[in-house]
Design an enzyme around this catalytic site. Structure first.
Site, PDB file in Angstrom:
ATOM      1  N   LYS A  44     -10.097   3.307 -18.917  1.00 47.12           N
ATOM      2  CA  LYS A  44     -10.554   3.707 -20.245  1.00 47.12           C
ATOM      3  C   LYS A  44      -9.392   3.583 -21.251  1.00 47.12           C
ATOM      4  O   LYS A  44      -8.852   2.518 -21.408  1.00 47.12           O
ATOM      5  CB  LYS A  44     -11.126   5.118 -20.170  1.00 47.12           C
ATOM      6  CG  LYS A  44     -12.083   5.334 -18.976  1.00 47.12           C
ATOM      7  CD  LYS A  44     -13.368   4.555 -19.072  1.00 47.12           C
ATOM      8  CE  LYS A  44     -14.186   4.565 -17.788  1.00 47.12           C
ATOM      9  NZ  LYS A  44     -14.486   5.839 -17.202  1.00 47.12           N
ATOM     10  N   ARG A  81       0.843  -1.213   0.000  1.00 45.15           N
ATOM     11  CA  ARG A  81       0.000   0.000   0.000  1.00 45.15           C
ATOM     12  C   ARG A  81       0.871   1.253   0.000  1.00 45.15           C
ATOM     13  O   ARG A  81       0.481   2.303  -0.491  1.00 45.15           O
ATOM     14  CB  ARG A  81      -0.987  -0.001   1.181  1.00 45.15           C
ATOM     15  CG  ARG A  81      -1.836   1.281   1.245  1.00 45.15           C
ATOM     16  CD  ARG A  81      -3.115   1.113   2.067  1.00 45.15           C
ATOM     17  NE  ARG A  81      -2.858   0.600   3.398  1.00 45.15           N
ATOM     18  CZ  ARG A  81      -2.413   1.327   4.425  1.00 45.15           C
ATOM     19  NH1 ARG A  81      -2.150   2.611   4.274  1.00 45.15           N
ATOM     20  NH2 ARG A  81      -2.204   0.760   5.597  1.00 45.15           N
ATOM     21  N   TYR A  87     -18.022  13.972 -14.791  1.00 45.97           N
ATOM     22  CA  TYR A  87     -18.360  12.538 -14.802  1.00 45.97           C
ATOM     23  C   TYR A  87     -19.312  12.173 -13.640  1.00 45.97           C
ATOM     24  O   TYR A  87     -19.104  12.628 -12.507  1.00 45.97           O
ATOM     25  CB  TYR A  87     -17.060  11.731 -14.708  1.00 45.97           C
ATOM     26  CG  TYR A  87     -17.257  10.254 -14.567  1.00 45.97           C
ATOM     27  CD1 TYR A  87     -17.716   9.492 -15.629  1.00 45.97           C
ATOM     28  CD2 TYR A  87     -16.997   9.612 -13.368  1.00 45.97           C
ATOM     29  CE1 TYR A  87     -17.909   8.131 -15.497  1.00 45.97           C
ATOM     30  CE2 TYR A  87     -17.179   8.247 -13.221  1.00 45.97           C
ATOM     31  CZ  TYR A  87     -17.637   7.511 -14.287  1.00 45.97           C
ATOM     32  OH  TYR A  87     -17.829   6.168 -14.156  1.00 45.97           O
ATOM     33  N   ASP A 121      -9.530  16.486 -15.378  1.00 42.81           N
ATOM     34  CA  ASP A 121      -9.768  15.079 -15.680  1.00 42.81           C
ATOM     35  C   ASP A 121      -9.534  14.903 -17.185  1.00 42.81           C
ATOM     36  O   ASP A 121     -10.308  15.401 -18.003  1.00 42.81           O
ATOM     37  CB  ASP A 121     -11.208  14.704 -15.286  1.00 42.81           C
ATOM     38  CG  ASP A 121     -11.489  13.212 -15.439  1.00 42.81           C
ATOM     39  OD1 ASP A 121     -10.864  12.574 -16.319  1.00 42.81           O
ATOM     40  OD2 ASP A 121     -12.333  12.683 -14.695  1.00 42.81           O
TER      41      ASP A 121
END
Ligand SMILES: *Cc1c(COP(=O)(O)O)cnc(C)c1O
Length: 415
Positions: A212, A62, A116, A187
């Site tokens: 994407k 992490r 979005y 973005d």
């Protein structure tokens, strides 16, 4: 030749392997996937150096992982930023960027209506539960949008927006926001670094859903945030503790996807432009929303800010909602599915998917009519795409006078 002076297509083709020290004989060209939770800390002195940050090293995935770091370097390089953080989803990247962007700031996070849907819902949660001040401003009202920058703590903008493909002037927004000390987060998921370079226009952070175009194969969920300057210790602490870190295998999938990024984007741009122009000529189609069209109302901003129109577009059928539903039922090669940026073409009806929480009237006011269809154009052969579109449209043709093609308009963002 330094790797950074090479063109984007070359850097993608060689992937992160070209960024490592050259290996000797028998070394694998591909970096191994570091599929491990933990790392050997070595001696007490080694552990002290790793935890204090005086030496680069790994302790727990992490906090950091070699495969994830390889992807972070690669994406920072593609965007022309200094450093990046990789996350387990695009939403986790937005959360991380908004938190880092608002650090030490009093004003609200300013964003727009057509950001979005997942980001919109996330900001709703931040504002209602965590009391983070969020202000939604109409970005099509340029004066109101720029005026809002004077009270911004930070700004989150998306250009082109989805599904209406509206553009926001990054440079103009940055000038006004920076004058008041606010950071600007862009973005860049829909445009990608192939088509738009937000750091060239002064943006501070870039966020992506790697689910994407960057990964491009519709087989993982991930995100990243890129910083123009070096990351601070606080940025890394925010990322580590929000916990939306990605696992090594998913990071490797994106690294693998990026090898063909430039190739895929060339094909996406070519197909997106051709399909938008094809749809515009069809009598069944009432309106096409695609920034690369010559008739696009924001054509001048498009030329200044973007290199190509990309492969996401929307259109309305003259036959309204009923025709849109019939069209979705008829497509064959083109998949009826959410998401975008994969090699396969996908269609959705936003009224039924991303905008279903709104009433029909609220959608109409937001410029998203129930008849709107969003198409993510893939990299298939154009002949096959046209054939599928043709047969799907042939089933929605309504008898009566033909729609006047000359009177047909490309999308007008002021509507
Ligand atoms: C998909 C998407 C996101 C969210 O990404 P996930 O990977 O689904 O969490 C954020 N912004 C844009 C523009 C997107 O298309």
């Amino acid at each position: 030749m330094s790797t950074n002076s090479r063109r984007l297509a070359t850097r993608c083709a060689h992937g992160d392997a070209s960024r490592c020290d050259p290996g000797g004989a028998n070394e694998p060209f591909q970096r191994p996937i570091a599929q491990s939770t933990i790392f050997d800390l070595g001696t007490s002195a080694d552990a002290e150096a790793i935890f204090s940050g005086t030496r680069k090293g790994y302790a727990y995935s992490r906090f950091g992982n070699p495969s994830v770091d390889g992807l972070a370097e690669m994406i920072a390089d593609l965007e022309g930023g200094a450093e990046a953080l990789v996350t387990s989803s695009g939403n986790a990247a937005v959360l991380c960027a908004v938190t880092a962007g608002l650090e030490g700031r009093d004003g609200p996070l300013i964003t727009h209506h057509d950001v979005y849907g997942g980001s919109f819902e996330l900001l709703g949660i931040l504002s209602s539960i965590h009391r983070v001040p969020v202000e939604i401003v109409d970005s099509t009202n340029t004066e109101a949008w720029l005026e809002a920058m004077s009270r911004a703590g930070a700004v989150l903008l998306e250009t082109p927006s989805n599904p209406l493909m509206r553009l926001i002037n990054i440079e103009g927004t940055v000038a006004r926001a920076h004058a008041c000390g606010a950071r600007v987060i862009v973005d860049n998921t829909v445009a990608t670094p192939f088509n738009q370079r937000p750091f060239d226009f002064g943006a501070d952070w870039i966020v992506h859903s790697t689910s994407k175009y960057l990964n491009g194969h519709s087989d993982m969920i991930g995100g990243c945030l890129v910083h123009k300057e070096k990351l601070s210790a606080m940025h890394r602490t925010i990322h580590k503790n929000l916990g939306g870190t990605v696992n090594a295998l998913d990071a490797w999938l994106v690294l693998r996807g990026l090898r063909t990024f430039a190739l895929r984007m060339e094909a996406h741009n070519r197909n997106g432009q051709a399909v938008a122009e094809w749809l515009l000529r069809r009598p069944e189609v009432a309106r096409v929303y695609y920034p690369g069209l010559a008739t696009y109302p924001q054509a001048e901003l498009f030329r200044r800010q973007m290199k190509h129109g990309g492969a996401l577009l929307s259109f309305e059928l003259a036959g309204g909602e009923e025709a849109a539903c019939r069209f979705l039922d008829r497509v064959g090669l083109i998949l009826h599915a959410v998401s975008l940026g994969g090699m396969e073409s996908l269609v959705t009806r936003p009224a039924m998917s991303s905008h279903r929480g709104m009433t029909s009237e609220a959608r109409r006011r937001a410029g998203v009519p129930d008849s709107l269809i969003r198409l993510s154009v893939g990299v298939e052969a154009l002949e096959d795409l046209f054939a599928d579109l043709e047969q799907a449209l042939s089933g929605v043709r309504t008898p009566g006078p033909e729609v006047d093609n000359l009177g047909k308009k490309a999308h007008d963002p002021s509507l």
